[in-house]
Design a protein around this motif. Structure first.
Motif, PDB file in Angstrom:
ATOM      1  N   GLY A 184       0.815  -1.207   0.000  1.00  0.00           N
ATOM      2  CA  GLY A 184       0.000   0.000   0.000  1.00  0.00           C
ATOM      3  C   GLY A 184       0.849   1.257   0.000  1.00  0.00           C
ATOM      4  O   GLY A 184       0.574   2.208  -0.749  1.00  0.00           O
ATOM      5  N   GLU A 185       1.883   1.274   0.826  1.00  0.00           N
ATOM      6  CA  GLU A 185       2.758   2.446   0.893  1.00  0.00           C
ATOM      7  C   GLU A 185       3.479   2.667  -0.431  1.00  0.00           C
ATOM      8  O   GLU A 185       3.597   3.807  -0.912  1.00  0.00           O
ATOM      9  CB  GLU A 185       3.777   2.248   2.024  1.00  0.00           C
ATOM     10  N   LEU A 186       3.958   1.583  -1.033  1.00  0.00           N
ATOM     11  CA  LEU A 186       4.662   1.685  -2.311  1.00  0.00           C
ATOM     12  C   LEU A 186       3.761   2.270  -3.390  1.00  0.00           C
ATOM     13  O   LEU A 186       4.133   3.214  -4.102  1.00  0.00           O
ATOM     14  CB  LEU A 186       5.158   0.302  -2.733  1.00  0.00           C
ATOM     15  N   ILE A 187       2.560   1.737  -3.509  1.00  0.00           N
ATOM     16  CA  ILE A 187       1.661   2.181  -4.568  1.00  0.00           C
ATOM     17  C   ILE A 187       1.183   3.605  -4.313  1.00  0.00           C
ATOM     18  O   ILE A 187       1.069   4.414  -5.249  1.00  0.00           O
ATOM     19  CB  ILE A 187       0.489   1.193  -4.708  1.00  0.00           C
ATOM     20  N   ALA A 188       0.925   3.963  -3.059  1.00  0.00           N
ATOM     21  CA  ALA A 188       0.528   5.329  -2.744  1.00  0.00           C
ATOM     22  C   ALA A 188       1.639   6.319  -3.098  1.00  0.00           C
ATOM     23  O   ALA A 188       1.378   7.413  -3.628  1.00  0.00           O
ATOM     24  CB  ALA A 188       0.165   5.442  -1.267  1.00  0.00           C
ATOM     25  N   HIS A 189       2.897   5.937  -2.828  1.00  0.00           N
ATOM     26  CA  HIS A 189       4.034   6.787  -3.181  1.00  0.00           C
ATOM     27  C   HIS A 189       4.121   6.978  -4.691  1.00  0.00           C
ATOM     28  O   HIS A 189       4.309   8.108  -5.179  1.00  0.00           O
ATOM     29  CB  HIS A 189       5.326   6.163  -2.651  1.00  0.00           C
ATOM     30  N   TRP A 190       3.981   5.897  -5.439  1.00  0.00           N
ATOM     31  CA  TRP A 190       4.065   5.990  -6.890  1.00  0.00           C
ATOM     32  C   TRP A 190       2.902   6.801  -7.459  1.00  0.00           C
ATOM     33  O   TRP A 190       3.065   7.548  -8.424  1.00  0.00           O
ATOM     34  CB  TRP A 190       4.086   4.592  -7.510  1.00  0.00           C
ATOM     35  N   ARG A 191       1.728   6.656  -6.854  1.00  0.00           N
ATOM     36  CA  ARG A 191       0.585   7.423  -7.345  1.00  0.00           C
ATOM     37  C   ARG A 191       0.818   8.913  -7.148  1.00  0.00           C
ATOM     38  O   ARG A 191       0.504   9.731  -8.028  1.00  0.00           O
ATOM     39  CB  ARG A 191      -0.692   6.978  -6.627  1.00  0.00           C
TER      40      ARG A 191
END
Length: 242
Positions: free
Chosen positions: A223-230
């Motif tokens: 979740g943290e990874l995808i939120a950062h990329w978004r």
């Protein structure tokens, strides 16, 4: 005497892609087929127009509910939902069902993009927004266009197809800042090693290409990874006027 095997129903993709023998031509039916393809793209665009933050989750339709991957897919979808991401799947059983269930539990859109198949899989009961496509390439367009990331669980040829098509789009910069998370590290570690040994070392791909895949199993980390990329997508992407 055994009964004859019933014929396999012809699908729209088969009619589009397969020549039926000498002298057969699709040209006469192409105008109507092109109109149906256009209408199907417009149908998908209209149905998904309000989707702004979503993650596409892929994996085997054969994963049973008591399998650890099923439970993990549900947990990851719920975590992504808590971060404001809608969840897109193929709408079928297995991993798709688990992800749609996680989305529903999180109160976000649970989307299923079904496909016409000769042997129908059906739609799982946890899909809230159900779409059905006749053409694989139109469905694939929707998976990428409306997603900020892919989460890929172990699966069969269809899962691998989506995975490598996305990798090709990223490598050729057709899409940018698009994370692909491989979940089920033990399963995918052999692929990662094969890419490095058989593709990177002989120079068939670059070092950057080999880093496009992220192996992760923890819902919070994913979740943290995808939120950062978004966040990075929204800061850096500037679409062309066309």
């Amino acid at each position: 005497m055994p009964e004859p095997t019933p014929p396999i129903p012809s699908t729209c993709d088969e009619q589009l892609l397969c020549s039926l023998g000498p002298g057969f031509s699709l040209a006469g039916s192409d105008p109507g087929r092109l109109a149906r393809i256009r209408d199907e793209v417009a149908y998908g665009f209209a149905a998904l127009a309000e989707i702004e933050n979503a993650v596409s989750i892929f994996g085997s339709a054969r994963t049973p509910p008591d399998h650890p991957h099923y439970k993990l897919a549900r947990a990851i979808a719920a975590r992504l939902g808590a971060l404001g991401f809608d969840i897109i799947t193929g709408g079928g059983p297995g991993i798709m069902e688990a992800a749609n269930l996680g989305a529903r539990n999180a109160g976000v859109r649970s989307i299923g993009l079904g496909i016409e198949l000769a042997h129908e899989l059906g739609t799982n009961p946890f899909v809230d927004l159900k779409l059905r496509f006749n053409y694989f390439f139109v469905r694939k367009l929707m998976f990428v266009r409306y997603a900020s990331a892919f989460v890929v669980f172990p699966g069969g040829f269809g899962t691998l197809d989506e995975l490598f098509e996305a990798l090709t789009l990223i490598q050729t910069e057709k899409i940018r800042h698009f994370p692909i998370v491989l979940t089920g590290s033990q399963h995918w570690s052999g692929l990662e090693r094969w890419i490095r040994e058989r593709l990177l070392e002989p120079g068939m791909v670059s070092a950057d290409d080999a880093e496009l895949l992220v192996l992760a199993d923890d819902p919070d980390e994913i979740g943290e990874l995808i939120a950062h990329w978004r966040h990075r997508q929204l800061e850096t992407y500037r679409p062309s006027p066309s």
